[in-house]
Design an enzyme around this catalytic site. Structure first.
Site, short mmCIF file in Angstrom:
data_model
loop_
_atom_site.label_atom_id
_atom_site.label_comp_id
_atom_site.label_asym_id
_atom_site.label_seq_id
_atom_site.Cartn_x
_atom_site.Cartn_y
_atom_site.Cartn_z
N HIS A 100 12.12 -7.22 61.09
CA HIS A 100 12.08 -7.22 59.62
C HIS A 100 10.63 -7.31 59.11
O HIS A 100 10.40 -7.58 57.94
CB HIS A 100 12.86 -8.41 59.06
CG HIS A 100 14.32 -8.39 59.40
ND1 HIS A 100 15.13 -7.30 59.20
CD2 HIS A 100 15.13 -9.35 59.94
CE1 HIS A 100 16.37 -7.58 59.59
NE2 HIS A 100 16.39 -8.81 60.05
N SER A 222 30.16 5.64 62.58
CA SER A 222 30.76 5.41 61.27
C SER A 222 31.07 3.92 61.17
O SER A 222 31.20 3.24 62.20
CB SER A 222 32.05 6.22 61.11
OG SER A 222 33.05 5.66 61.94
#
Ligand code: PPS
Length: 284
Positions: A100, A222
């Protein structure tokens, strides 16, 4: 907020990741390799999704139920005493990592011979803050937050949540979007057309794949397919009260949580400041 904050090169991080374990020094000494890949984003922007896509690209469309943090390691947790990850510094190449970190703290190669690749993913900040709040509330026993959403949103707007200001983070990387070793992606584009984004990622990584493998990866990455493999996406602490990285996986969920006033604040504090940058987000 329940947890302690430590600052690493000015970046606000949960103390458990850095406390007395020298994460700042770890960043300074970290040697990048030419075939390293960092997946980067402010928390809750889609980094787990990109970890899975990237891992499958490198593995020819294979799937795995191994925890994602073992396959694509969390750089920011490298010095966390409770980690179950293998040591990143001794991992064989190619190393796939997630972080991050903002642009200014990310390890960079000293020369072209050690320059690595970065895949950045940005997500509209209204959905990020809702996702982040839901996540941090569940993290309450460890690093998290137990107050109301309104206050969390205020901290987020002020850049006081972990890893700092969304605006500075996104713009810091956006400035480097044309660097040859940076690929800047948006969560909403992945939702809109995953096949074209996976193709772009595979090309960027120098791993062109057959149409058949690309389509398989799209199907396997997905939300619903990944959710079936949710064991792979728990926090690495063996505490089943901690959150799964997957939650809803949608664009526009913010509408259920935002007042008109809060929406206006996001417009004035964040979105108006993107004007002229060429960076736009879809909100539904
Ligand atoms: S973390 O905690 O920083 O690692 O979170 P991160 O993985 O960056 O972001 C989590 C959000 O990404 C969503 N997600 C997905 N969306 C769509 N499709 C797929 N396959 C997918 N995988 C993860 C996840 O659900 C989080 O968003 P929310 O809105 O909370 O559902």
């Amino acid at each position: 907020r329940n947890s302690k904050t430590s600052f690493v090169k000015g970046v606000r991080m949960p103390s458990v990741y850095v406390y007395k374990t020298g994460f700042e020094e770890f960043i300074d000494k970290f040697q990048t390799r030419i075939d390293d890949v960092f997946i980067v984003g402010i928390p809750r922007s889609g980094t787990t999704w990109l970890q899975e896509i990237t891992w499958q690209i490198y593995n020819g469309g294979k799937t795995s139920s191994e925890p994602i943090g073992h396959r694509v390691q969390f750089f920011d947790e490298a010095k966390y005493l409770g980690t179950t990850q293998p040591d990143i510094t001794t991992q064989p190449s190619p190393r796939l990592m997630k972080t991050h970190q903002p642009y200014h703290t990310i390890p960079k190669g000293a020369s072209d011979a050690t320059a690595c690749k970065y895949i950045y993913v940005a997500r509209n900040p209204k959905d990020v803050v809702v996702s982040y709040y839901k996540f941090e509330s569940k993290m309450a026993p460890l690093t998290g937050y137990s107050g109301p959403f309104e206050f969390f949103a205020k901290m987020f707007l002020e850049g006081k949540t972990f890893w700092g200001s969304w605006l500075e983070h996104v713009l810091g990387w956006w400035e480097h979007r044309d660097d040859s070793n940076v690929l800047f992606l948006k969560y909403e584009d992945l939702k809109e057309d995953l096949l074209s984004q996976v193709t772009i990622i595979a090309d960027f990584l120098g791993k062109p794949l057959s149409e058949q493998v690309l389509k398989r990866i799209v199907k396997q990455c997905s939300f619903d397919e990944m959710a079936k493999n949710s064991e792979a996406y728990w926090m690495m602490t063996q505490d089943n009260k901690l959150p799964n990285f997957l939650r809803k996986g949608q664009v526009g969920g913010w509408k259920e949580h935002f007042t008109p006033e809060l929406s206006a604040k996001f417009e004035s504090e964040f979105l108006s400041k993107l004007e002229g940058s060429g960076l736009h987000f879809a909100f539904e």
